[in-house]
Design a protein around this motif. Sequence first.
Motif, mmCIF file in Angstrom:
data_model
loop_
_atom_site.group_PDB
_atom_site.id
_atom_site.type_symbol
_atom_site.label_atom_id
_atom_site.label_comp_id
_atom_site.label_asym_id
_atom_site.label_seq_id
_atom_site.Cartn_x
_atom_site.Cartn_y
_atom_site.Cartn_z
ATOM 1 N N LEU A 24 -4.976 3.918 -13.205
ATOM 2 C CA LEU A 24 -5.564 3.037 -12.930
ATOM 3 C C LEU A 24 -5.106 1.364 -12.710
ATOM 4 O O LEU A 24 -4.257 1.179 -13.909
ATOM 5 C CB LEU A 24 -7.002 2.492 -13.996
ATOM 6 N N VAL A 25 -5.348 0.929 -11.643
ATOM 7 C CA VAL A 25 -4.622 -0.298 -10.937
ATOM 8 C C VAL A 25 -5.654 -1.400 -10.676
ATOM 9 O O VAL A 25 -6.698 -0.667 -10.075
ATOM 10 C CB VAL A 25 -3.975 0.040 -10.363
ATOM 11 N N VAL A 32 -6.144 -2.696 3.152
ATOM 12 C CA VAL A 32 -5.522 -1.018 3.221
ATOM 13 C C VAL A 32 -5.114 -0.147 3.946
ATOM 14 O O VAL A 32 -5.983 -1.185 5.846
ATOM 15 C CB VAL A 32 -6.805 -0.405 2.207
ATOM 16 N N GLY A 33 -4.683 0.294 4.216
ATOM 17 C CA GLY A 33 -3.743 0.928 5.058
ATOM 18 C C GLY A 33 -3.289 0.570 6.730
ATOM 19 O O GLY A 33 -2.753 -0.973 6.514
ATOM 20 N N PRO A 34 -2.690 1.471 7.266
ATOM 21 C CA PRO A 34 -1.369 0.673 8.126
ATOM 22 C C PRO A 34 -2.069 -0.149 9.028
ATOM 23 O O PRO A 34 -4.041 0.025 9.396
ATOM 24 C CB PRO A 34 -1.349 2.207 8.607
ATOM 25 N N SER A 35 -1.580 -0.210 9.879
ATOM 26 C CA SER A 35 -2.280 -2.182 11.106
ATOM 27 C C SER A 35 -2.499 -1.155 12.258
ATOM 28 O O SER A 35 -1.831 0.084 12.340
ATOM 29 C CB SER A 35 -1.052 -3.733 11.552
ATOM 30 N N VAL A 36 -2.874 -1.890 12.972
ATOM 31 C CA VAL A 36 -3.789 -0.971 14.122
ATOM 32 C C VAL A 36 -2.176 -0.329 15.015
ATOM 33 O O VAL A 36 -1.898 0.687 15.589
ATOM 34 C CB VAL A 36 -4.102 -1.447 15.133
ATOM 35 N N LYS A 66 -4.665 4.822 -8.698
ATOM 36 C CA LYS A 66 -3.350 4.983 -8.162
ATOM 37 C C LYS A 66 -2.688 6.382 -8.025
ATOM 38 O O LYS A 66 -2.386 6.429 -9.179
ATOM 39 C CB LYS A 66 -2.291 4.009 -8.075
ATOM 40 N N PHE A 67 -2.663 7.001 -7.294
ATOM 41 C CA PHE A 67 -1.955 9.264 -7.124
ATOM 42 C C PHE A 67 -0.649 8.434 -7.587
ATOM 43 O O PHE A 67 0.052 8.587 -6.284
ATOM 44 C CB PHE A 67 -3.201 9.329 -6.231
ATOM 45 N N SER A 89 -1.937 3.564 -1.911
ATOM 46 C CA SER A 89 -3.503 2.110 -2.795
ATOM 47 C C SER A 89 -4.594 3.585 -1.426
ATOM 48 O O SER A 89 -4.365 3.598 -0.453
ATOM 49 C CB SER A 89 -3.193 1.053 -2.424
ATOM 50 N N ASP A 90 -5.798 3.797 -2.416
ATOM 51 C CA ASP A 90 -6.911 4.046 -2.229
ATOM 52 C C ASP A 90 -6.535 6.095 -1.374
ATOM 53 O O ASP A 90 -7.698 6.102 -0.656
ATOM 54 C CB ASP A 90 -7.532 3.081 -1.193
#
Length: 179
Positions: A24-25, A32-36, A66-67, A89-90
Motif C-alpha cells: 500500500l502506497v 495516471v497512465g500515459p499522455s495521449v 502498488k504491484f 500506478s493503478d
Amino acid sequence: LQRTPHVLATKPEAGLIGLAVSELVLEANEPVGPSVEEDPLGEDWSIVREPPVPFEPPPMPRLQPKFELWVDTAGEMSKLGRYRFTFDSDEHVLCMEWVTLPGFPDPSLAVGTGVNVGEDLTCRGRILIFSTKDRDPGILPAIYQRSLKWPVTVIGQWGSYLVHAEGFKLFFERWENNN
C-alpha cells in the motif's frame, strides 16, 4: 514477504515461480497512465480519458496497492524477488501463466493487467511477457508488451497459441517469425 501476495504461477518441472505482490502506497494526485501522445491507443476515440463530471480530490490521501512481479526459482524461496518488475500506478495484475511460445525464450511468464482509475473512465490493460533466461538478478524488463483497450482477465497457452481474454472477448494469437 512484507507485501500482499495476489497471483501465483508455478512451473514445477523447471522449478520456477512467479508471484505478483503489492504494497500500500499513498495515492498520487498527478494524472495516471500515459499522455495521449505516448499512448499506443492514443488515436482511439472511444477511450474516455477525462471524467464527465470534475471531482475534488479527497481531503486525506487514500492508500492504493502498488504491484510488483517477483520471479525466481522455487528452490530459493528465501531469495524470492531477485528478479523484479514494478507496474505502473493503478495497474493491477489480474492473471499470469508460464508459457512456451515459439520465438520467445523457454519458459516465459505471460502477465495480464488491468488499470481502472474510475467508474467513468475506460478500463485498460496490458499483456507482458517476461523471461529470466540469460539475465542477471535485478530489474526484469518485459521482452514483449502490448497495451489494450480492455483489461486482460485470462492468459494462457493452447498449443502454440497465446490465449487471452480482453473483457468478454477471447483471443487466440500465434507467433510466426517473431511477430
